[in-house]
Motif scaffolding. Structure first.
Motif, short mmCIF file in Angstrom:
data_model
loop_
_atom_site.label_atom_id
_atom_site.label_comp_id
_atom_site.label_asym_id
_atom_site.label_seq_id
_atom_site.Cartn_x
_atom_site.Cartn_y
_atom_site.Cartn_z
N ASP A 491 -37.08 -15.74 -10.34
CA ASP A 491 -37.91 -17.08 -11.27
C ASP A 491 -39.52 -17.37 -10.79
OD1 ASP A 491 -36.42 -16.54 -13.16
OD2 ASP A 491 -35.21 -18.35 -13.09
N LEU A 492 -38.90 -17.17 -8.78
CA LEU A 492 -40.09 -18.07 -8.21
C LEU A 492 -41.60 -17.00 -8.65
CD1 LEU A 492 -38.05 -17.95 -4.66
CD2 LEU A 492 -38.54 -19.45 -5.75
N ASP A 496 -45.38 -19.85 -5.43
CA ASP A 496 -43.64 -20.42 -4.60
C ASP A 496 -43.61 -19.43 -4.12
OD1 ASP A 496 -43.73 -22.14 -6.49
OD2 ASP A 496 -42.18 -20.70 -7.68
N LEU A 497 -44.35 -18.60 -3.14
CA LEU A 497 -43.66 -17.39 -2.67
C LEU A 497 -44.84 -17.37 -1.64
CD1 LEU A 497 -43.54 -13.80 -4.65
CD2 LEU A 497 -42.16 -15.29 -3.51
N SER A 526 -45.54 -29.32 -4.21
CA SER A 526 -44.91 -27.63 -4.05
C SER A 526 -43.91 -27.62 -3.19
CB SER A 526 -45.93 -27.12 -3.57
OG SER A 526 -47.58 -27.01 -4.14
N ARG A 527 -43.18 -27.89 -2.53
CA ARG A 527 -42.87 -27.88 -1.65
C ARG A 527 -40.95 -28.70 -2.39
NH1 ARG A 527 -43.01 -27.36 4.33
NH2 ARG A 527 -40.88 -29.20 4.69
N LYS A 532 -36.17 -27.52 -6.30
CA LYS A 532 -35.73 -28.04 -6.76
C LYS A 532 -35.42 -26.93 -7.84
CE LYS A 532 -35.89 -30.12 -11.85
NZ LYS A 532 -36.65 -31.33 -12.46
N LYS A 533 -36.45 -25.50 -7.44
CA LYS A 533 -36.65 -24.22 -8.48
C LYS A 533 -34.63 -23.27 -8.06
CE LYS A 533 -40.79 -23.08 -10.22
NZ LYS A 533 -42.12 -22.05 -10.26
N ILE A 534 -34.93 -23.27 -6.59
CA ILE A 534 -33.88 -22.87 -5.31
C ILE A 534 -32.82 -23.70 -5.51
CG2 ILE A 534 -35.19 -21.13 -4.35
CD1 ILE A 534 -35.17 -23.16 -2.03
N ASN A 535 -32.27 -25.13 -6.55
CA ASN A 535 -31.43 -25.55 -6.77
C ASN A 535 -30.52 -26.06 -5.25
OD1 ASN A 535 -29.42 -27.44 -8.20
ND2 ASN A 535 -28.26 -24.95 -8.09
#
Length: 549
Positions: A491-492, A496-497, A526-527, A532-535
């Motif tokens: 989902d990144l 994000d990459l 952004s950090r 949060k996205k990678i939990n």
């Protein structure tokens, strides 16, 4: 007065009772003489006739003896054993116990010699029957149990079906029938019943044995119900066995005091015995029971006749004066004697052979020992050489791997430094361009600013090309980083990459803001969003986590 009366009484007794006593005495003498004459008339003329009926026109053994001679000529040992066991059974049924005994022991010797346990079991059962006929019950039981033990071992090895054990259990049940032990007899019959199937050829024999058990328990009505239904089977399949069946039916009816039916079945039993020359040992017992039946019916003449016939046949079968059985009165274990002789001879031959080959074996042992020691020493040398070689090779491989790893780390460090320097230069360049861009925006607000706007657009394009160049160089240095990251977190976004790449290179939040052209707060946001996205848990360091991917 009393004297006169006594004299009158004595005179009366003398005149009237004395003649009466004389008459009674004469009648008794006449009766005894008549009975003696009747005994003489019954016994002696009948003797030869009954014995001839037992042995006359009996040529069934000739076929088997012919087969035995043929197998002896061809040296077919297995066939010889089978024929000898069959001859043993035949001679036993024909009351030629001497030949029966010889046949069984010859079969047993051959079976022992050729290691044929199944045939040995058959011979042991036959010998047990012979001992039983001579009322030597302990010896009979010993041979029955030997046979059972062998067959049980064959069943355990899957060389014999369990259903075949019924041939051992039935003789044992019969043994305990004559021992008047119904409980043990029942235990053997019930064991046989558990392993017997409906299509087993011995099923009818088993069922009639339960009838014999009821007879032994004096439940005569039940015995008749169990025995009679099998009469037709034996008439069609094994008529000679009717000697036994009819004798047992006679005993059952005798127990119920139905004497006419008892006589009927006893006489049928004897007739079948004379006809088929089988189970002849039942005949003297049956005549004796006929005598008892007639005695119960008060027919003394027939009772005496049957009793004398029983004694005559019994004497012929089992008496020491019978030429047919003089040999068997001194039954000895010829098999064991012969076996001991053969074992002794074999032991002597073996000892001689051992003495002859002792020196050769000693030499062989010495050679084997030396060879073994040589092989052990050679094995130790080879083992040590191989171990040392493998240890050195492993050490060299580790050293080479360490060098390669160190070199790779150094190269990676140099490339990362170059990439960092390149990125910093790009940052400086972008910073300068941003400044120019800002100034140009101010100029563009003045009239005639078309060329200036075009310049601003060109500067933006160059900034995107700079990012493409960065990603290309980053991928070369950190191969597989993006693919691993995308596989683990699909989902990144592209943005994000970029953030992950800058974190991998160790950029601070301020430096990331400059490179990406955003504020310091936006960089921190952004950090935060990336975590949060990678939990990612709060306790886990983001930089260390990215570096481990």
């Amino acid at each position: 007065m009393f004297t006169v009366l006594n004299e009158i009484t004595m005179l009366f007794i003398y005149r009237f009772f004395t003649p009466l006593l004389l008459i009674l005495f004469c009648i008794n003498v006449y009766t005894l003489n008549a009975q003696k004459k009747h005994i003489s008339d019954i016994s002696f003329p009948q003797k030869k006739w009954h014995i001839e009926r037992l042995t006359k026109n009996d040529s069934s053994h000739i076929e088997w003896e012919t087969k035995l001679a043929r197998h002896n000529f061809t040296k077919d040992t297995i066939a010889q054993i089978n024929v000898l066991n069959n001859l043993g059974e035949l001679y036993c049924n024909r009351i030629n116990y001497e030949k029966s005994y010889d046949s069984y022991w010859k079969a047993l010797l051959l079976a022992e010699k050729t290691n044929n346990p199944a045939a040995m079991a058959t011979s042991y059962t036959g010998i047990g029957i012979l001992y039983s006929l001579y009322n030597r019950r302990p010896e009979a039981l010993k041979y029955y149990l030997k046979s059972l033990e062998i067959n049980k071992l064959l069943v355990k090895k899957n060389e014999l079906k369990a259903t075949a054990l019924i041939k051992n259990y039935l003789p044992l049940a019969t043994h305990y029938f004559y021992n008047n032990d119904p409980e043990t007899m029942r235990s053997y019959l019930e064991t046989a019943e558990l392993i017997t199937t409906l299509n087993n050829p011995y099923i009818n024999f088993l069922k009639v044995h339960f009838g014999y058990l009821s007879l032994l328990e004096k439940n005569y009505a039940k015995a008749i119900k169990q025995l009679l239904p099998h009469e037709n089977y034996f008439l069609n399949e094994k008529p000679s066995y009717l000697v036994v069946l009819y004798a047992m039916l006679g005993d059952s009816y005798f127990g119920l005091k139905e004497y006419k039916k008892a006589i009927f079945y006893y006489e049928k039993s004897n007739a079948i015995g004379y006809q088929y020359k089988n189970h002849l040992n039942f005949i003297p017992d049956t005549y004796k029971k006929l005598s008892e039946v007639y005695q119960q019916m008060n027919n003394e003449s027939k009772a005496l006749k049957n009793l004398l016939t029983s004694l005559e046949i019994n004497q012929y079968l089992y008496s020491s004066r019978s030429p047919n059985n003089q040999y068997l009165l001194e039954i000895k274990d010829q098999f064991m004697l012969e076996k001991e002789r053969l074992d002794k001879l074999a032991a002597e031959q073996q000892l001689e052979q051992l003495l002859h080959t002792e020196s050769l074996w000693r030499l062989r042992y010495i050679i084997m020992l030396i060879s073994a020691l040589f092989l052990v020493v050679l094995g130790v040398v080879i083992y040590r050489y191989t171990t040392t070689k493998l240890r050195n090779e492993k050490k060299m491989l580790l050293q080479k791997k360490e060098l390669e790893t160190k070199k790779s780390e150094e190269i990676l460090e140099i490339k990362n430094k170059e990439l960092t320097e390149s990125t910093l230069r790009l940052m400086a360049k972008d910073e300068l361009l941003n400044e120019v861009k800002t100034n140009l925006k101010e100029i563009s607000e003045q009239p005639n600013s078309h060329s200036v706007k075009k310049l601003i657009k060109t500067i933006s394009v160059n900034s995107k090309e700079n990012w493409s160049e960065f990603e290309s160089r980053f991928t070369m240095v950190n191969q597989g980083f993006y693919s691993r990251l995308k596989k683990k977190y699909p989902d990144l976004s592209q943005y994000d990459l970029k953030v992950c790449a800058l974190i991998k290179l160790g950029f601070s939040g301020k430096e990331m803001a400059k490179v990406m052209g955003i504020s310091h707060e936006s960089a921190n946001t952004s950090r935060y969003r990336l975590r949060k996205k990678i939990n990612l848990d709060k306790n886990v360091n983001l930089v260390e986590f990215i570096n481990d991917i």
